[in-house]
Design a protein around this motif. Structure first.
Motif, PDB file in Angstrom:
ATOM      1  N   GLU A  18       0.829  -1.204   0.000  1.00  0.00           N
ATOM      2  CA  GLU A  18       0.000   0.000   0.000  1.00  0.00           C
ATOM      3  C   GLU A  18       0.867   1.260   0.000  1.00  0.00           C
ATOM      4  OE1 GLU A  18      -2.307  -3.390   1.156  1.00  0.00           O
ATOM      5  OE2 GLU A  18      -0.424  -2.587   1.962  1.00  0.00           O
ATOM      6  N   GLU A  19       1.934   1.252   0.793  1.00  0.00           N
ATOM      7  CA  GLU A  19       2.831   2.407   0.845  1.00  0.00           C
ATOM      8  C   GLU A  19       3.554   2.611  -0.479  1.00  0.00           C
ATOM      9  OE1 GLU A  19       4.053   2.376   5.585  1.00  0.00           O
ATOM     10  OE2 GLU A  19       5.194   1.184   4.140  1.00  0.00           O
ATOM     11  N   ALA A  20       3.983   1.508  -1.091  1.00  0.00           N
ATOM     12  CA  ALA A  20       4.671   1.604  -2.376  1.00  0.00           C
ATOM     13  C   ALA A  20       3.732   2.122  -3.467  1.00  0.00           C
ATOM     14  CB  ALA A  20       5.235   0.241  -2.765  1.00  0.00           C
ATOM     15  N   THR A  21       2.483   1.658  -3.442  1.00  0.00           N
ATOM     16  CA  THR A  21       1.499   2.115  -4.428  1.00  0.00           C
ATOM     17  C   THR A  21       1.203   3.600  -4.255  1.00  0.00           C
ATOM     18  OG1 THR A  21       0.486  -0.085  -4.434  1.00  0.00           O
ATOM     19  CG2 THR A  21      -0.798   1.720  -5.351  1.00  0.00           C
ATOM     20  N   GLU A  22       1.059   4.031  -3.015  1.00  0.00           N
ATOM     21  CA  GLU A  22       0.802   5.439  -2.743  1.00  0.00           C
ATOM     22  C   GLU A  22       1.973   6.310  -3.178  1.00  0.00           C
ATOM     23  OE1 GLU A  22      -0.294   8.355   1.065  1.00  0.00           O
ATOM     24  OE2 GLU A  22      -0.035   6.187   1.339  1.00  0.00           O
ATOM     25  N   GLU A  23       3.188   5.827  -2.916  1.00  0.00           N
ATOM     26  CA  GLU A  23       4.377   6.583  -3.317  1.00  0.00           C
ATOM     27  C   GLU A  23       4.461   6.680  -4.834  1.00  0.00           C
ATOM     28  OE1 GLU A  23       7.820   8.799  -2.528  1.00  0.00           O
ATOM     29  OE2 GLU A  23       6.297   8.024  -1.143  1.00  0.00           O
ATOM     30  N   LEU A  24       4.099   5.595  -5.527  1.00  0.00           N
ATOM     31  CA  LEU A  24       4.138   5.583  -6.986  1.00  0.00           C
ATOM     32  C   LEU A  24       3.107   6.540  -7.567  1.00  0.00           C
ATOM     33  CD1 LEU A  24       5.446   4.233  -9.467  1.00  0.00           C
ATOM     34  CD2 LEU A  24       3.635   2.517  -9.368  1.00  0.00           C
ATOM     35  N   ASN A  25       1.941   6.600  -6.968  1.00  0.00           N
ATOM     36  CA  ASN A  25       0.878   7.491  -7.453  1.00  0.00           C
ATOM     37  C   ASN A  25       1.222   8.961  -7.239  1.00  0.00           C
ATOM     38  OD1 ASN A  25      -0.694   5.314  -8.261  1.00  0.00           O
ATOM     39  ND2 ASN A  25      -1.750   5.163  -6.287  1.00  0.00           N
ATOM     40  N   LYS A  26       2.025   9.241  -6.235  1.00  0.00           N
ATOM     41  CA  LYS A  26       2.399  10.626  -5.939  1.00  0.00           C
ATOM     42  C   LYS A  26       3.427  11.177  -6.923  1.00  0.00           C
ATOM     43  CE  LYS A  26       1.542  10.631  -0.943  1.00  0.00           C
ATOM     44  NZ  LYS A  26       2.188  10.732   0.402  1.00  0.00           N
ATOM     45  N   LYS A  27       4.169  10.260  -7.527  1.00  0.00           N
ATOM     46  CA  LYS A  27       5.225  10.703  -8.435  1.00  0.00           C
ATOM     47  C   LYS A  27       4.625  11.310  -9.702  1.00  0.00           C
ATOM     48  CE  LYS A  27       9.024   7.696  -7.006  1.00  0.00           C
ATOM     49  NZ  LYS A  27      10.017   6.696  -7.440  1.00  0.00           N
ATOM     50  N   GLN A  28       5.148  12.462 -10.069  1.00  0.00           N
ATOM     51  CA  GLN A  28       4.689  13.133 -11.281  1.00  0.00           C
ATOM     52  C   GLN A  28       5.875  13.364 -12.202  1.00  0.00           C
ATOM     53  OE1 GLN A  28       2.708  16.725 -10.116  1.00  0.00           O
ATOM     54  NE2 GLN A  28       0.942  15.665  -9.246  1.00  0.00           N
TER      55      GLN A  28
END
Length: 330
Positions: A18-28
């Motif tokens: 979940e943390e990795a997915t959230e971090e990936l979604n934050k990347k722009q």
């Protein structure tokens, strides 16, 4: 050898899915940064040519077995780590033999009787060397196992009948996984320059739940595997993925068997070839013969690396797929 796989397994332990997915979604994507033009799934063609890249261990109408990019990157840790372990073990054995001889005779080397301090030090020295060996093993053995006392290779099997990708890996590198071919994500830029493909290899990824282990339990995190030996340019890299894609999507007729398959037997001259690291096709171009001269000048270092490479292979076991995977699709 398994730095890529070990690094990925280590990174999975740093944060949850979940943390990795959230971090990936934050990347722009940063301004001016080129967007990765990855294929739209495994059905999209990326090249007009198909090339096996000299990376296949096995080929038949059911599956193909492919190597990973790490095969040449082994031997240095084995030769130096083995030398250090050997020297410490030799010192321990020598101290133990001398102490045993003195205890049994009861005399020093000059014939005098052993004193209390003699008994103390004759007992202490072997213990100290054994402790030194234990400390080295505790803090360095994990690195030694990156290329020795582990699986000789990682194999990625593509089965066109079951439409699965099978990952044959040691347990400490993720273990065996059975991944869905249709859910495979290819980390490949279709518009890369020829230079960007130099030394490249295919990276395949799967999301959580896109595969199972041998017990049928769904994967609870991302899975990644690295496929094929490093390529010379982008054309080779794209054609290599096209070869795999055509085999799985269109069948063997669209991706013919290579003229020569890779051998798994640890011949010593193959270790020398891996350590030499010079593509013999360069010899066709006289302007590139300077690399031959450079390799000749550093031949002693190459021979040491080749020896370590070969010893690394001998100290490893040849991995095999379980029977349930061997029989899948037949």
């Amino acid at each position: 050898m398994y730095f890529l796989e070990r690094g990925f397994e280590w990174s999975k332990g740093l944060m949850s899915y979940e943390e990795a997915t959230e971090e990936l979604n934050k990347k722009q994507r940063q301004p001016g940064q080129a967007e990765l033009q990855a294929p739209e799934g495994v059905g999209e063609s990326v090249s007009k040519k198909a090339y096996d890249n000299g990376s296949l261990y096995a080929y038949n109408d059911t599956f193909i077995d492919i190597r990973t990019p790490n095969d040449e990157k082994r031997g240095v840790i084995t030769i130096f780590g083995g030398y250090i372990y050997g020297m410490i073990t030799y010192a321990f054995a020598l101290a133990l033999i001398v102490s045993t001889e003195r205890f049994m005779s009861g005399h020093q080397h000059n014939g005098e009787l052993l004193t209390g301090s003699d008994y103390f030090f004759l007992t202490l020295f072997p213990i100290l060397w054994l402790m030194v060996l234990g400390v080295f093993l505790k803090y360095t053995f994990r690195f030694f196992r990156l290329e020795s006392l582990t699986a000789r290779r990682i194999i990625v099997r593509f089965n066109r009948i079951t439409r699965k990708v099978y990952l044959l890996r040691p347990k400490h590198l993720g273990g065996i996984r059975i991944m869905d071919w249709d859910k495979t994500e290819v980390l490949l830029d279709k518009s890369m320059s020829e230079l960007e493909g130099t030394g490249g290899f295919i990276i395949l990824g799967w999301d959580r739940g896109d595969g199972v282990d041998l017990q049928g339990t769904r994967t609870d995190n991302f899975e990644v595997t690295f496929v094929g030996k490093p390529t010379r340019n982008a054309s080779e890299l794209l054609a290599f993925w096209e070869y795999i894609r055509r085999y799985m999507e269109d069948g063997p007729a669209a991706a013919p068997a290579p003229k020569k398959l890779l051998t798994k037997f640890p011949w010593p001259w193959l270790s020398f070839k891996a350590a030499w690291g010079l593509d013999t096709r360069f010899l066709r171009h006289t302007g590139l013969w300077v690399f031959v001269v450079i390799n000749i000048l550093i031949l002693p270092a190459i021979l040491i690396h080749a020896t370590g490479h070969w010893l690394s292979l001998l100290l490893c076991y040849e991995p095999r797929f379980p029977r349930v995977i061997e029989d899948a699709g037949r």
